[in-house]
Design a protein around this motif. Sequence first.
Motif, PDB file in Angstrom:
ATOM      1  N   HIS A 153       0.845  -1.194   0.000  1.00 61.74           N
ATOM      2  CA  HIS A 153       0.000   0.000   0.000  1.00 61.74           C
ATOM      3  C   HIS A 153       0.887   1.254   0.000  1.00 61.74           C
ATOM      4  O   HIS A 153       1.992   1.253   0.535  1.00 61.74           O
ATOM      5  CB  HIS A 153      -0.928  -0.008   1.205  1.00 61.74           C
ATOM      6  N   THR A 177      -0.964  -0.174  -4.364  1.00 62.80           N
ATOM      7  CA  THR A 177      -2.168   0.649  -4.396  1.00 62.80           C
ATOM      8  C   THR A 177      -1.767   2.115  -4.329  1.00 62.80           C
ATOM      9  O   THR A 177      -0.791   2.481  -3.671  1.00 62.80           O
ATOM     10  CB  THR A 177      -3.118   0.328  -3.228  1.00 62.80           C
ATOM     11  N   TYR A 198      -7.083   2.644  -5.481  1.00 60.04           N
ATOM     12  CA  TYR A 198      -7.983   2.139  -4.437  1.00 60.04           C
ATOM     13  C   TYR A 198      -9.239   2.992  -4.272  1.00 60.04           C
ATOM     14  O   TYR A 198     -10.203   2.556  -3.635  1.00 60.04           O
ATOM     15  CB  TYR A 198      -7.240   2.020  -3.104  1.00 60.04           C
ATOM     16  N   ARG A 199      -9.255   4.188  -4.857  1.00 58.71           N
ATOM     17  CA  ARG A 199     -10.458   5.026  -4.788  1.00 58.71           C
ATOM     18  C   ARG A 199     -11.479   4.640  -5.855  1.00 58.71           C
ATOM     19  O   ARG A 199     -12.648   5.004  -5.755  1.00 58.71           O
ATOM     20  CB  ARG A 199     -10.085   6.501  -4.926  1.00 58.71           C
ATOM     21  N   ASP A 202     -11.911  -1.934  -5.826  1.00 61.46           N
ATOM     22  CA  ASP A 202     -11.670  -2.671  -4.592  1.00 61.46           C
ATOM     23  C   ASP A 202     -10.377  -3.459  -4.756  1.00 61.46           C
ATOM     24  O   ASP A 202     -10.281  -4.328  -5.631  1.00 61.46           O
ATOM     25  CB  ASP A 202     -12.834  -3.618  -4.312  1.00 61.46           C
ATOM     26  N   PHE A 203      -9.388  -3.137  -3.928  1.00 61.08           N
ATOM     27  CA  PHE A 203      -8.097  -3.776  -4.149  1.00 61.08           C
ATOM     28  C   PHE A 203      -8.146  -5.277  -3.879  1.00 61.08           C
ATOM     29  O   PHE A 203      -7.364  -6.046  -4.455  1.00 61.08           O
ATOM     30  CB  PHE A 203      -6.978  -3.095  -3.344  1.00 61.08           C
ATOM     31  N   TYR A 227      -8.081  -1.978   7.001  1.00 60.09           N
ATOM     32  CA  TYR A 227      -7.345  -2.589   5.891  1.00 60.09           C
ATOM     33  C   TYR A 227      -6.867  -3.990   6.243  1.00 60.09           C
ATOM     34  O   TYR A 227      -6.696  -4.827   5.354  1.00 60.09           O
ATOM     35  CB  TYR A 227      -6.131  -1.732   5.516  1.00 60.09           C
TER      36      TYR A 227
END
Length: 333
Positions: A153, A177, A198-199, A202-203, A227
């Motif tokens: 991330h 991400t 990620y906005r 959906d990761f 998360y």
Amino acid sequence: MTTVPEKMRAIDPAEAGGPDVLRIVERPVPRPGAGEVLIAVAAAGVNRPDVMQRKGAYPPPPGAPSIPGLEIAGTVAAVGEGVGPEQMGQPVCALIAGGGYGEYACAPAGQCLPVPDALTMTEAAAIPETLFTVWSNLFERAFADAGDTVLVHGGTSGIGTMAISLGRLFGLTSIVTCGTDAKCDAARVWGADHAINYRQEDFVDRVAAITGGAGVQIVIDMVGGDYVPRNLKCLAEDGRHVSIAVQGGAKATIPIFQVMQRRLTLTGSTLRARDTGFKTMVADELSRNVWPHVEAGALKPCMDRTFPLERAADAHARMEAGDHIGKIVLTMR
């Protein structure tokens, strides 16, 4: 020590607050203790823990300077007891527990690495904190090996870009991400194999699609909070989840049966408070395994922007705005 001044310019806020508390003050030049070197600082990296310290949320560990700054590059100006005089005048970069936002700073000799011709001092100052962090967590705690896939991330942060770089060197597939399409593009240009906005996506679903449902072997997480259970869904059987920050929350609800059923490992670490012996051990590993790539010019930091020391407030404001890609660095002169 006769050529070293008594006083120096530094950033040493008297109170917690916004970026405006980062003002130039005069402080005594520190003196190296046993096993330490004094470095005439050319540049210092800016990191998220510096921002947290400025806000009063991350005080320095016992014995560390109140001056922020966890990584520096410069020239050895003096040596303490037990350090050979041949170190004098050597260009080095170093991981330190604090003190980087000043014209001079002390560092344990074992936490210094030589600055090769392939790096500028500004680039060298952008390496230690992220390199020590990523190496110790990705390769030591998560046992990354060639062929592994890792989810990281914050793909365009200093940590994220260093993870991409090390992954490229050591045969990992990197999925990162990011918060914008532009940052996803930048991450891919830097070398990420896959980048997820990620906005917009959906990761968890995207990781499943990318890996054909197999999942990743490793997650490097700087977010925490909600998360964590989502990260666990991304892991393959026997996967390893490594927490290195909690920017989204320090508590999480863990599906214990999922951990048991899929034999997952949850671990994590903080680096700043670790003792000199541990950090020296990491520096030795980096010297053997990574530094040859640095010397060859194959590993460089992703650089965002540099600011002179007197504009440290602007550097922190840029980091907090979240627009940066890679490392922000302060220069002393």
